[in-house]
Design a protein around this motif. Structure first.
Motif, PDB file in Angstrom:
ATOM      1  N   ASP A  38       0.814  -1.202   0.000  1.00 24.59           N
ATOM      2  CA  ASP A  38       0.000   0.000   0.000  1.00 24.59           C
ATOM      3  C   ASP A  38       0.852   1.259   0.000  1.00 24.59           C
ATOM      4  O   ASP A  38       0.454   2.296  -0.508  1.00 24.59           O
ATOM      5  N   ASN A  39       2.044   1.192   0.577  1.00 26.05           N
ATOM      6  CA  ASN A  39       2.855   2.398   0.751  1.00 26.05           C
ATOM      7  C   ASN A  39       3.874   2.609  -0.354  1.00 26.05           C
ATOM      8  O   ASN A  39       4.542   3.631  -0.384  1.00 26.05           O
TER       9      ASN A  39
ATOM     10  N   THR B 166       2.117   8.999  -4.710  1.00 28.63           N
ATOM     11  CA  THR B 166       0.898   9.794  -4.666  1.00 28.63           C
ATOM     12  C   THR B 166       1.154  11.204  -5.176  1.00 28.63           C
ATOM     13  O   THR B 166       0.339  12.087  -4.993  1.00 28.63           O
TER      14      THR B 166
ATOM     15  N   ASN C 281      -3.071  13.089  -0.817  1.00 25.16           N
ATOM     16  CA  ASN C 281      -2.931  11.965   0.121  1.00 25.16           C
ATOM     17  C   ASN C 281      -4.175  11.762   0.987  1.00 25.16           C
ATOM     18  O   ASN C 281      -4.495  10.624   1.368  1.00 25.16           O
ATOM     19  N   ARG C 282      -4.882  12.810   1.281  1.00 22.83           N
ATOM     20  CA  ARG C 282      -6.055  12.706   2.145  1.00 22.83           C
ATOM     21  C   ARG C 282      -7.134  11.821   1.525  1.00 22.83           C
ATOM     22  O   ARG C 282      -7.850  11.109   2.239  1.00 22.83           O
TER      23      ARG C 282
ATOM     24  N   ASP D 155      -6.303   8.103   2.289  1.00 19.62           N
ATOM     25  CA  ASP D 155      -5.719   7.784   3.597  1.00 19.62           C
ATOM     26  C   ASP D 155      -6.518   6.743   4.376  1.00 19.62           C
ATOM     27  O   ASP D 155      -6.082   6.271   5.429  1.00 19.62           O
TER      28      ASP D 155
ATOM     29  N   GLN E 269      -9.210   7.146   6.079  1.00 22.65           N
ATOM     30  CA  GLN E 269      -9.772   7.687   7.312  1.00 22.65           C
ATOM     31  C   GLN E 269     -11.140   8.318   7.111  1.00 22.65           C
ATOM     32  O   GLN E 269     -11.604   9.089   7.954  1.00 22.65           O
TER      33      GLN E 269
ATOM     34  N   ARG F 263     -13.367   9.257  -1.190  1.00 20.11           N
ATOM     35  CA  ARG F 263     -12.591   8.955   0.020  1.00 20.11           C
ATOM     36  C   ARG F 263     -13.338   7.971   0.916  1.00 20.11           C
ATOM     37  O   ARG F 263     -12.751   7.032   1.458  1.00 20.11           O
TER      38      ARG F 263
ATOM     39  N   SER G  71     -12.246   4.177   1.889  1.00 16.14           N
ATOM     40  CA  SER G  71     -12.112   3.812   3.306  1.00 16.14           C
ATOM     41  C   SER G  71     -12.894   2.549   3.621  1.00 16.14           C
ATOM     42  O   SER G  71     -12.419   1.671   4.361  1.00 16.14           O
TER      43      SER G  71
END
Length: 268
Positions: A45-46, A50, A141-142, A145, A147, A216, A220
């Motif tokens: 995932d990382n 991005t 990135n948000r 994320d 979240q 988003r 999530s």
């Protein structure tokens, strides 16, 4: 005569020792496997970029050597491949980082297969495509994320995506040999890329269809599904009531019939 108590034979093990050892071994094996799987998932995932940080000059060389045969030297397309004008580096990342491109053989749709390029090379090819004919680029990135509002995202997914991808994101069959892939291992960036670029049979969800906040929340909810096991136990592929009913009919009722026949045979 006085009886002498039998002395326990030296070295004799408890009958529960073997079961205890097997249980400990299974727990250790399961713990190691779970830890390794989580580490691999976090790594995958990382690793995706991005932000546009590729080298267009290197990307041009890679594109000419691996992609131009089908898509043309100037991205104009050929008889063997569509034009890439306006697809953007985000589409390049989705197609190449999932192994769909370069295409192995013509078919109803490009399947996932082992990736042939490094993340740096993929970013370079994307930067070249973006420099020639700009299109969708990497999100903030948000957005990816994980979240966001999981419950709201799950509802949006059911409304907009589940008719093809299944309510549990397990994928499903479409027409003429096409299919919606499962999203159980898809990275957050590629989930976003699929919504924005509409690869193959998937429609494009622009900001009029789904706002950035909607995207988003959907991402999530899908990441939550990837990280949490099915609360109902074994998911049977998450294909729905048909597969579950078939399993119950074959194994559940079949076992009952077999036991009934066995009891009848013993009584006779």
């Amino acid at each position: 005569m006085a009886r002498h108590p039998k002395r326990r034979q030296a070295g004799r093990r408890s009958p529960f020792a073997a079961a205890a050892l097997i249980g400990i071994g299974l727990l250790l094996t399961g713990g190691i496997y779970a830890g390794a799987s989580a580490a691999m998932a976090a790594t995958s995932d990382n690793t995706a970029p991005t932000a546009s940080m590729g080298n267009a000059d290197n990307g041009k060389k890679l594109f000419q050597a691996n992609c131009a045969t089908c898509h043309g030297l100037n991205l104009q397309g050929t008889e063997n491949g569509p034009s890439l004008v306006g697809v953007g580096e985000l589409a390049v990342h989705f197609q190449v980082s999932t192994g769909r491109m370069p295409l192995q053989a013509q078919g109803p749709q490009a399947p996932q297969k082992p990736v042939q390029f490094t993340e740096a090379q993929i970013a370079d090819i994307g930067a070249f495509v973006q420099s020639v004919a700009p299109g969708p680029s990497y999100p903030d990135n948000r957005i990816i994320d994980g979240q966001g509002d999981v419950a709201r995202g799950a509802e949006l997914f059911r409304i907009n995506c589940a008719m093809c991808h299944n309510v549990a994101a397990a994928g499903g069959a479409l027409t003429e040999g096409k299919y919606a892939p499962n999203i159980h291992t898809t990275s957050a960036l590629n989930i976003y890329a699929a919504m924005v670029t509409g690869p193959q049979n998937m429609p494009v969800f622009n900001n009029m269809n789904l706002t950035p906040e909607d995207k988003r929340d959907i991402i999530s909810s899908l990441l939550w599904l990837q990280q949490n096991e099915s609360p109902g136990g074994y998911g049977l592929g998450d294909l729905g009531p048909v597969s579950e009913g078939l399993f119950i009919w074959i194994f559940g009722i079949g076992t009952l019939i077999a036991v009934t026949v066995w009891i009848t045979a013993k009584s006779n």
